[in-house]
Design a protein around this motif. Structure first.
Motif, PDB file in Angstrom:
ATOM      1  N   LEU A 280      49.838  76.600 -17.074  1.00 39.42           N
ATOM      2  CA  LEU A 280      49.492  76.852 -15.834  1.00 39.42           C
ATOM      3  C   LEU A 280      48.002  76.760 -15.557  1.00 39.42           C
ATOM      4  CD1 LEU A 280      50.076  78.160 -13.097  1.00 39.42           C
ATOM      5  CD2 LEU A 280      50.088  80.333 -14.110  1.00 39.42           C
ATOM      6  N   LEU A 281      47.399  77.258 -16.756  1.00 42.74           N
ATOM      7  CA  LEU A 281      45.869  77.313 -16.611  1.00 42.74           C
ATOM      8  C   LEU A 281      45.393  75.612 -16.246  1.00 42.74           C
ATOM      9  CD1 LEU A 281      43.407  78.821 -16.646  1.00 42.74           C
ATOM     10  CD2 LEU A 281      43.209  78.461 -19.023  1.00 42.74           C
ATOM     11  N   ALA A 282      45.837  74.947 -17.042  1.00 41.88           N
ATOM     12  CA  ALA A 282      45.616  73.538 -17.145  1.00 41.88           C
ATOM     13  C   ALA A 282      45.909  72.834 -15.804  1.00 41.88           C
ATOM     14  CB  ALA A 282      46.318  72.874 -18.208  1.00 41.88           C
ATOM     15  N   LEU A 283      46.969  73.201 -15.035  1.00 41.87           N
ATOM     16  CA  LEU A 283      47.348  72.605 -13.857  1.00 41.87           C
ATOM     17  C   LEU A 283      46.573  73.096 -12.889  1.00 41.87           C
ATOM     18  CD1 LEU A 283      51.344  72.953 -14.396  1.00 41.87           C
ATOM     19  CD2 LEU A 283      50.077  70.705 -14.256  1.00 41.87           C
ATOM     20  N   LYS A 284      46.468  74.353 -13.062  1.00 35.71           N
ATOM     21  CA  LYS A 284      45.311  74.982 -11.855  1.00 35.71           C
ATOM     22  C   LYS A 284      43.862  74.399 -11.877  1.00 35.71           C
ATOM     23  CE  LYS A 284      45.664  79.249 -11.823  1.00 35.71           C
ATOM     24  NZ  LYS A 284      45.344  80.809 -11.176  1.00 35.71           N
ATOM     25  N   ASP A 285      43.613  74.309 -13.210  1.00 40.06           N
ATOM     26  CA  ASP A 285      42.195  73.698 -13.348  1.00 40.06           C
ATOM     27  C   ASP A 285      42.142  72.088 -12.938  1.00 40.06           C
ATOM     28  OD1 ASP A 285      41.240  76.051 -14.184  1.00 40.06           O
ATOM     29  OD2 ASP A 285      40.833  75.378 -16.166  1.00 40.06           O
ATOM     30  N   THR A 286      43.141  71.454 -12.957  1.00 40.89           N
ATOM     31  CA  THR A 286      43.247  70.320 -12.468  1.00 40.89           C
ATOM     32  C   THR A 286      43.333  69.991 -10.911  1.00 40.89           C
ATOM     33  OG1 THR A 286      44.470  69.311 -14.594  1.00 40.89           O
ATOM     34  CG2 THR A 286      44.432  67.776 -12.561  1.00 40.89           C
ATOM     35  N   PHE A 287      43.831  70.796 -10.516  1.00 42.94           N
ATOM     36  CA  PHE A 287      43.937  71.016  -9.102  1.00 42.94           C
ATOM     37  C   PHE A 287      42.751  71.381  -8.348  1.00 42.94           C
ATOM     38  CE2 PHE A 287      44.398  74.245  -5.381  1.00 42.94           C
ATOM     39  CZ  PHE A 287      44.653  73.325  -4.553  1.00 42.94           C
ATOM     40  N   VAL A 288      41.963  72.213  -8.672  1.00 46.42           N
ATOM     41  CA  VAL A 288      40.523  72.593  -8.391  1.00 46.42           C
ATOM     42  C   VAL A 288      39.700  71.522  -8.589  1.00 46.42           C
ATOM     43  CG1 VAL A 288      38.527  74.050  -8.686  1.00 46.42           C
ATOM     44  CG2 VAL A 288      40.875  75.064  -8.784  1.00 46.42           C
ATOM     45  N   ASN A 289      39.607  70.872  -9.834  1.00 50.63           N
ATOM     46  CA  ASN A 289      38.735  69.652 -10.286  1.00 50.63           C
ATOM     47  C   ASN A 289      39.017  68.638  -9.698  1.00 50.63           C
ATOM     48  OD1 ASN A 289      37.092  71.659 -11.567  1.00 50.63           O
ATOM     49  ND2 ASN A 289      37.970  71.486 -13.544  1.00 50.63           N
ATOM     50  N   GLY A 290      40.183  68.281  -9.322  1.00 52.08           N
ATOM     51  CA  GLY A 290      40.780  67.006  -8.934  1.00 52.08           C
ATOM     52  C   GLY A 290      40.771  66.680  -7.404  1.00 52.08           C
ATOM     53  N   PRO A 291      41.134  65.525  -6.769  1.00 52.15           N
ATOM     54  CA  PRO A 291      41.122  65.290  -5.336  1.00 52.15           C
ATOM     55  C   PRO A 291      42.515  66.018  -5.025  1.00 52.15           C
ATOM     56  CG  PRO A 291      41.746  63.451  -6.601  1.00 52.15           C
ATOM     57  CD  PRO A 291      41.242  64.347  -7.784  1.00 52.15           C
ATOM     58  N   GLY A 292      42.696  66.281  -3.779  1.00 48.80           N
ATOM     59  CA  GLY A 292      43.722  66.838  -2.973  1.00 48.80           C
ATOM     60  C   GLY A 292      45.008  66.216  -3.327  1.00 48.80           C
ATOM     61  N   CYS A 293      44.880  64.756  -3.249  1.00 46.01           N
ATOM     62  CA  CYS A 293      45.837  63.961  -3.457  1.00 46.01           C
ATOM     63  C   CYS A 293      46.787  64.224  -5.084  1.00 46.01           C
ATOM     64  CB  CYS A 293      45.949  62.399  -3.237  1.00 46.01           C
ATOM     65  SG  CYS A 293      44.444  62.020  -4.456  1.00 46.01           S
ATOM     66  N   TYR A 294      46.396  64.893  -5.663  1.00 40.53           N
ATOM     67  CA  TYR A 294      46.919  65.323  -7.033  1.00 40.53           C
ATOM     68  C   TYR A 294      47.977  66.315  -6.903  1.00 40.53           C
ATOM     69  CZ  TYR A 294      43.450  63.078 -10.312  1.00 40.53           C
ATOM     70  OH  TYR A 294      42.626  62.121 -10.934  1.00 40.53           O
ATOM     71  N   PHE A 295      47.879  67.006  -5.725  1.00 39.29           N
ATOM     72  CA  PHE A 295      48.798  68.273  -5.612  1.00 39.29           C
ATOM     73  C   PHE A 295      50.265  67.864  -5.869  1.00 39.29           C
ATOM     74  CE2 PHE A 295      51.532  71.159  -3.141  1.00 39.29           C
ATOM     75  CZ  PHE A 295      51.207  72.152  -3.665  1.00 39.29           C
ATOM     76  N   ALA A 296      50.731  66.769  -5.057  1.00 38.48           N
ATOM     77  CA  ALA A 296      52.172  66.431  -4.935  1.00 38.48           C
ATOM     78  C   ALA A 296      52.544  66.182  -6.643  1.00 38.48           C
ATOM     79  CB  ALA A 296      52.376  65.159  -4.455  1.00 38.48           C
ATOM     80  N   ASP A 297      51.807  65.404  -7.396  1.00 37.19           N
ATOM     81  CA  ASP A 297      51.923  65.211  -8.806  1.00 37.19           C
ATOM     82  C   ASP A 297      52.178  66.555  -9.578  1.00 37.19           C
ATOM     83  OD1 ASP A 297      52.524  62.288  -9.011  1.00 37.19           O
ATOM     84  OD2 ASP A 297      50.544  62.580  -7.700  1.00 37.19           O
ATOM     85  N   LEU A 298      51.142  67.475  -9.462  1.00 38.35           N
ATOM     86  CA  LEU A 298      50.866  68.494 -10.098  1.00 38.35           C
ATOM     87  C   LEU A 298      52.214  69.720 -10.061  1.00 38.35           C
ATOM     88  CD1 LEU A 298      47.288  69.107  -9.628  1.00 38.35           C
ATOM     89  CD2 LEU A 298      48.351  68.342 -11.930  1.00 38.35           C
TER      90      LEU A 298
END
Length: 335
Positions: A280-298
């Motif tokens: 969960l920590l890794a996924l949320k950090d990826t959401f914050v540090n990555g572009p919004g288009c990552y959300f659907a894959d996360l």
């Protein structure tokens, strides 16, 4: 409905019992809404929702009491608790600021069943939150102080010397009356909440820049961690609070503009190994540090981590976030 006793929805607004301080605020607002009902024989929930427009509007629209004709027409769609843009599900809003931002609680582990929570601002324009109170009462004191600070910078106008006072008052009396009404409400709220708002009041985690509230970047939000649990800070300003055995031995390291494929593989491995907190920590950090288009894959693994931690309501809140992150993708590698 025979009197102005607040109806049962006071404890039906949020995923947990309404904290006492916010109940006090809602009870006062209900009295105004009930007076409107008696005069008009119609329940206008917008009267209650926007009763505190000098401070915030309620984020959750109440359901009309049984037997009340409602206007505007009420639908269950109106009771969906939305998240401001860039916020993560651990932020539970109770007030809308009207500029894309919200005020609400940080609830990193709802299964703990705590009766109150830290209060923060989420501005809706970037990631992170600003702490304004250790609990609801302190957060409302800060919001009242903020109103006083804005009013100090924008005082009630007086007739200019070159204008006829009577003509000027005829044109501006509504502004004077509105400010006086709001000031009486501030005083009543302060008295019933037993707080002392002050335009210069600060709270650890926030600072003033004129009438703007800014986060203190040197401050780290600290949660009450039960025995056998662990809290790891995260890029969203909240991080993850979970049982210690839900973490792997090493922390995830998520870079700016992280590789989506690599982060998804790592999160899946942590989930398979029984470490949903680290995932969960890794996924949320990826959401914050990555572009919004990552959300659907996360989202699928993100929801999986919540369910493994016993937080299915947060998995459901991810669905409500989906419409905010459907922008076009400009990533160099398709995903």
């Amino acid at each position: 409905m025979t009197d102005s006793t607040p109806p049962p929805w006071v404890d039906d607004l949020f995923p947990f019992p309404t904290p006492p301080a916010l109940r006090t605020l809602i009870d006062i607002a209900w009295q105004s809404a009930y007076e409107f009902y008696r005069e008009n024989e119609s329940y206008d929930y917008t009267v209650l929702m926007s009763h505190y427009d000098f401070m915030f509007d309620l984020a959750m629209i109440p359901r009309p009491p049984d037997g009340c004709h409602a206007y505007p027409e009420f639908t269950e769609q109106d009771r969906q608790l939305s998240l401001p843009h860039f916020a993560t599900p651990e932020f539970v809003p109770f007030g809308s600021l009207g500029d894309g931002g919200d005020v609400g609680w940080l609830v990193p582990a709802p299964e703990l069943g705590r009766l109150d929570h830290p209060v923060v601002l989420a501005n809706g324009h970037d990631h992170g939150v600003t702490l304004i109170g250790a609990d609801t009462r302190a957060g409302l004191e800060f919001m009242l102080s903020w109103a006083l600070r804005r009013w100090r910078e924008d005082p009630v106008p007086e007739p200019p010397a070159w204008r006829d006072p009577e003509v000027w008052l005829a044109q501006n009396q509504w502004r004077i009356d509105a400010r006086a009404k709001d000031r009486r409400l501030v005083d009543r709220l302060a008295a019933e909440l037993r707080v002392r708002p002050d335009p210069d009041r600060t709270f650890p985690g926030s600072r003033w820049k004129g009438t703007t509230v800014c986060a203190d970047t040197e401050f780290e939000i600290v949660f009450d961690v039960p025995d056998g649990w662990r809290h790891e800070p995260g890029a969203d300003g909240i991080g993850v609070l979970a049982p210690a055995d839900a973490y792997a031995d090493r922390k995830p390291v998520v870079a700016d503009r992280p590789s989506l494929e690599a982060e998804l593989i790592a999160a899946a491995c942590w989930l398979d190994a029984g470490y949903p907190a680290t995932a969960l920590l890794a996924l949320k950090d990826t959401f914050v540090n990555g572009p919004g288009c990552y959300f659907a894959d996360l989202k699928p693994l993100w929801a999986h981590a919540y369910r493994d931690l016993g937080r299915p309501e947060y998995a459901g809140r991810l669905e409500g976030m989906t419409p905010c992150y459907q922008d076009s993708c400009y990533c160099p590698v398709p995903h």
